[in-house]
Design an enzyme around this catalytic site. Structure first.
Site, mmCIF file in Angstrom:
data_model
loop_
_atom_site.group_PDB
_atom_site.id
_atom_site.type_symbol
_atom_site.label_atom_id
_atom_site.label_comp_id
_atom_site.label_asym_id
_atom_site.label_seq_id
_atom_site.Cartn_x
_atom_site.Cartn_y
_atom_site.Cartn_z
ATOM 1 N N HIS A 53 0.681 -1.513 0.066
ATOM 2 C CA HIS A 53 0.201 0.260 -0.040
ATOM 3 C C HIS A 53 1.072 1.039 0.116
ATOM 4 O O HIS A 53 1.905 1.233 0.521
ATOM 5 C CB HIS A 53 -0.662 0.026 1.376
ATOM 6 N N GLU A 55 1.148 3.863 1.988
ATOM 7 C CA GLU A 55 1.240 4.069 3.115
ATOM 8 C C GLU A 55 2.508 3.611 4.177
ATOM 9 O O GLU A 55 3.460 4.183 4.322
ATOM 10 C CB GLU A 55 -0.130 4.151 4.466
ATOM 11 N N CYS A 86 -2.522 -0.622 7.941
ATOM 12 C CA CYS A 86 -1.811 0.772 7.670
ATOM 13 C C CYS A 86 -1.440 1.885 8.634
ATOM 14 O O CYS A 86 -1.161 2.210 9.279
ATOM 15 C CB CYS A 86 -1.843 1.877 5.876
#
Length: 153
Positions: A53, A55, A86
């Site tokens: 992801h 992040e 995250c």
């Protein structure tokens, strides 16, 4: 507040890169003393990695750049509210500030789940919300259209 828009625009550019790579269009930027030290976008499909992801990628880049696991004096700008995974990583990084664009209505966002950020992390939401939300909606609209076309072929 103007600085938040400036850095969110950079995160949104990252989200557009993800969009054109057929990745879920989420972009993220981490700043330290108002300087971008990390930027990325979702790469889960490209890397065949469910943890890739935006992040997670920028947290790794920022920690490596600063040579610190705790990045208390940094700010994350992300186009969509972080997921639970995250948010957990953000909690452990002790990041100083998180600035989000759109909220995550899919029940996968950390707010809906009740997950908390670090107690000393400042959270701001809604910066460029409409632009961030529109890009994600456009992405999933095209995904639905593409699926329907496949069914008729």
């Amino acid at each position: 507040m103007c600085i938040d828009f400036y850095f969110m625009k950079i995160a949104l550019k990252e989200a557009f890169i993800a969009f054109y790579k057929n990745e879920i269009p989420i972009g993220a930027v981490i700043t330290y003393q108002n300087i971008v030290i990390a930027k990325s976008h979702n790469l889960t499909e490209t890397l065949c990695d469910i943890t890739a992801h935006a992040e997670m990628l920028v947290l790794n880049l920022a920690s490596n750049y600063l040579k610190k696991k705790y990045i208390k004096k940094c700010t994350l700008y992300v186009t969509l509210e972080p997921c639970v995974m995250c948010a957990g990583a953000l909690f452990w990084s002790q990041i100083g500030r998180v600035v989000c664009g759109a909220s995550n209505p899919s029940k996968r966002g950390f707010i809906y789940s009740g997950t908390k950020l670090h107690p000393q992390t400042e959270f701001v939401s809604g910066i460029m919300k409409n632009q961030c939300q529109a890009l994600i909606q456009k992405f999933f609209f095209y995904k639905r259209i593409h699926k329907k076309k496949k069914k008729f072929i």
